[in-house]
Write a protein that holds these residues in place. Sequence first.
Motif, short mmCIF file in Angstrom:
data_model
loop_
_atom_site.label_atom_id
_atom_site.label_comp_id
_atom_site.label_asym_id
_atom_site.label_seq_id
_atom_site.Cartn_x
_atom_site.Cartn_y
_atom_site.Cartn_z
N GLY A 278 51.79 33.35 -2.29
CA GLY A 278 52.44 33.12 -3.57
C GLY A 278 51.46 33.33 -4.72
N ALA A 279 51.41 32.34 -5.62
CA ALA A 279 50.60 32.46 -6.83
C ALA A 279 49.17 31.99 -6.62
CB ALA A 279 51.25 31.68 -7.97
N VAL A 280 48.76 31.72 -5.39
CA VAL A 280 47.40 31.26 -5.13
C VAL A 280 46.71 32.24 -4.18
CG1 VAL A 280 48.08 28.86 -5.43
CG2 VAL A 280 47.99 29.84 -3.13
N GLU A 281 45.39 32.18 -4.18
CA GLU A 281 44.60 32.99 -3.27
C GLU A 281 44.16 32.12 -2.10
OE1 GLU A 281 41.43 35.00 -5.26
OE2 GLU A 281 42.70 35.69 -6.91
N GLN A 282 44.34 32.63 -0.89
CA GLN A 282 44.02 31.87 0.32
C GLN A 282 42.81 32.47 1.03
OE1 GLN A 282 48.28 30.21 1.86
NE2 GLN A 282 47.89 32.33 2.29
N ARG A 283 42.05 31.60 1.68
CA ARG A 283 40.89 32.05 2.45
C ARG A 283 40.87 31.29 3.77
NH1 ARG A 283 35.27 32.41 -0.59
NH2 ARG A 283 36.44 34.16 -1.49
N PRO A 284 41.08 31.97 4.90
CA PRO A 284 41.07 31.28 6.20
C PRO A 284 39.68 30.78 6.55
CG PRO A 284 41.22 33.66 6.50
CD PRO A 284 41.38 33.41 5.03
N VAL A 285 39.62 29.60 7.19
CA VAL A 285 38.34 29.02 7.60
C VAL A 285 38.33 28.74 9.09
CG1 VAL A 285 36.75 27.08 7.31
CG2 VAL A 285 37.92 28.03 5.31
N VAL A 286 39.40 28.10 9.62
CA VAL A 286 39.43 27.76 11.04
C VAL A 286 40.74 28.22 11.67
CG1 VAL A 286 37.88 25.78 10.90
CG2 VAL A 286 40.32 25.45 10.53
N HIS A 287 40.64 28.59 12.94
CA HIS A 287 41.82 28.96 13.74
C HIS A 287 41.88 27.97 14.90
CE1 HIS A 287 42.15 32.65 11.44
NE2 HIS A 287 40.87 32.89 11.68
N LEU A 288 42.94 27.19 14.96
CA LEU A 288 43.03 26.11 15.93
C LEU A 288 44.12 26.41 16.96
CD1 LEU A 288 42.92 23.22 13.30
CD2 LEU A 288 41.03 24.01 14.72
N PRO A 289 43.77 26.50 18.24
CA PRO A 289 44.79 26.71 19.28
C PRO A 289 45.68 25.48 19.42
CG PRO A 289 42.66 26.26 20.28
CD PRO A 289 42.41 26.38 18.80
N TRP A 290 46.89 25.69 19.91
CA TRP A 290 47.84 24.60 20.09
C TRP A 290 47.70 24.00 21.49
CZ3 TRP A 290 50.85 22.85 16.16
CH2 TRP A 290 51.06 23.70 15.07
N SER A 291 47.98 22.70 21.57
CA SER A 291 48.04 22.00 22.84
C SER A 291 49.22 21.05 22.83
CB SER A 291 46.76 21.20 23.10
OG SER A 291 45.65 22.05 23.28
N LEU A 292 49.66 20.65 24.02
CA LEU A 292 50.67 19.62 24.15
C LEU A 292 49.97 18.30 24.45
CD1 LEU A 292 53.76 19.06 24.20
CD2 LEU A 292 53.59 19.20 26.70
N ALA A 293 50.16 17.31 23.60
CA ALA A 293 49.55 15.99 23.80
C ALA A 293 50.49 15.13 24.62
CB ALA A 293 49.27 15.33 22.45
N VAL A 294 49.98 14.64 25.76
CA VAL A 294 50.76 13.79 26.65
C VAL A 294 49.86 12.69 27.19
CG1 VAL A 294 52.27 15.70 27.35
CG2 VAL A 294 50.22 15.19 28.69
N THR A 295 50.46 11.66 27.78
CA THR A 295 49.66 10.63 28.44
C THR A 295 49.13 11.15 29.76
OG1 THR A 295 51.59 9.73 29.56
CG2 THR A 295 51.04 8.78 27.41
N ALA A 296 48.08 10.51 30.26
CA ALA A 296 47.46 10.95 31.50
C ALA A 296 48.42 10.90 32.68
CB ALA A 296 46.22 10.10 31.79
N GLY A 297 49.40 9.98 32.64
CA GLY A 297 50.34 9.85 33.76
C GLY A 297 51.58 10.71 33.65
N ASP A 298 51.69 11.52 32.60
CA ASP A 298 52.87 12.37 32.42
C ASP A 298 52.86 13.50 33.44
OD1 ASP A 298 54.38 14.79 31.08
OD2 ASP A 298 54.98 13.01 29.95
N PRO A 299 54.03 13.89 33.97
CA PRO A 299 54.07 15.00 34.94
C PRO A 299 53.45 16.29 34.42
CG PRO A 299 56.15 13.81 34.92
CD PRO A 299 55.34 13.25 33.80
N LEU A 300 53.56 16.55 33.10
CA LEU A 300 53.00 17.78 32.54
C LEU A 300 51.48 17.74 32.46
CD1 LEU A 300 55.53 18.51 29.65
CD2 LEU A 300 55.35 19.69 31.84
N ALA A 301 50.89 16.54 32.58
CA ALA A 301 49.44 16.41 32.45
C ALA A 301 48.68 17.13 33.55
CB ALA A 301 49.05 14.93 32.42
N ALA A 302 49.33 17.39 34.68
CA ALA A 302 48.66 18.06 35.80
C ALA A 302 48.67 19.58 35.66
CB ALA A 302 49.34 17.67 37.11
N LYS A 303 49.40 20.13 34.69
CA LYS A 303 49.49 21.58 34.54
C LYS A 303 48.22 22.11 33.87
CE LYS A 303 53.40 23.46 33.32
NZ LYS A 303 53.87 24.12 34.56
N PRO A 304 47.73 23.29 34.28
CA PRO A 304 46.55 23.87 33.62
C PRO A 304 46.85 24.37 32.22
CG PRO A 304 47.41 25.39 35.26
CD PRO A 304 48.18 24.10 35.43
#
Length: 299
Positions: free
Chosen positions: A154-180
Motif C-alpha cells: 500500500g502506501a508504506v515501504e516494507q522490508r523483510p527481516v525474518v522468514h518463520l516456518p509454520w508448526s502445529l502446536a499440540v500437547t505432548a500426549g496428542d495423537p498428532l505429536a508423534a508425527k514427524p
Amino acid sequence: MTLDDLRVFAMVCRTGSLSAAARDLGCTQSAVSQHVKRLERELGLSLLERHPRGVAPTPAGRLLHAAATEGLGRIDQAVRRIEELARAEGGSVRVTTGATTVRHFMAAAVVDFRRRFPRASLEFQTETSSRGCFDALAAGAVDLAWITLRREGGAVEQRPVVHLPWSLAVTAGDPLAAKPFIEPADLQDARLIGLPENSTARTQLGSWLAESGIRPIFDTSVTDWDTAILLAELGLGHAVVPTLPEWTDRSHPDLRLIPIPALPPLTAGWAVRRWDAVSPLARAFADTVAHHCVGLGGQ
C-alpha cells in the motif's frame, strides 16, 4: 484552517468517532466538533457523514484526510529531525508493533542499541493489527512498524527481516505429536486457536490452507501467538503458529511443535512511510534488529 483543525480532523477519521477522538486528544467532544465545522465552513462542503455508530469521511473528507495525514506526518517528522540535530546524538525512535514482538525479536537488539546510543530513547506503541501499525505510520505517530508483511504494502515501504516456518502446536500426549510433520490434510475440519480474522497472519494462513483445499474451523480467537501457544500447551486446542526457538526449549516440556513444511513461511519485518526519510537513529535501530534476527531465519 489551522494545523490543529487538520490534526483533529485526521484523528476523527482514524477513530471513526467524535467522542473517541476527543478522548484521545484530551479535549471535549464540542471542541472536536468546532474544529470540523471550521474546516467545513472554509471548504464549503461536508467532510463527515454521521452514522448510528460514529462518523465516516465523505468523498471530500477522504481527500482532505489523505492530504492532511501525509502533510502532518512529514511536518512532525521534520520537527523531530530538527530536535534531534539540536540534541546532537540524542533523540528518540518510536516503534509500533504487537504486544510480544519485543521479547521475541528485539530483546538483544534493544540492549545493543542502548549500548551504542546511550542518550537515545526508545518508545514502543502496541497495536493489535498491521492495519493499526499502518495507521500510526501514516499519521506520523511512529518512525518504524514491525509487522507481518503483506503481499501489497500500500502506501508504506516494507522490508523483510525474518522468514518463520509454520508448526502445529499440540500437547505432548496428542495423537498428532508423534508425527514427524503435518500435512495440510491433517488440518481438515480441525478446530484451531487463531488470531482475529482481520489480522494479516490469519488472512495469509487461511488463504494458504484454502489453496490446499483445507478449511479448518477457528473456534478460539486470541490476540497474540504467545496466548495461542499457552492454550495449546494446556490442551485446549491446536494452534498453527510461526516457529520460534524459545518455544522449543525445556521451559515447555508439555508442548510439541510439529513442522508443516507445505505452508510457505510467514514473513515479518519493517514498514516505514519512506526509507529515505527515516532518521539515521531509527535506521540504526532497524538495522540492529535485523542483525540480531539472523539466527531466527533473518536475511
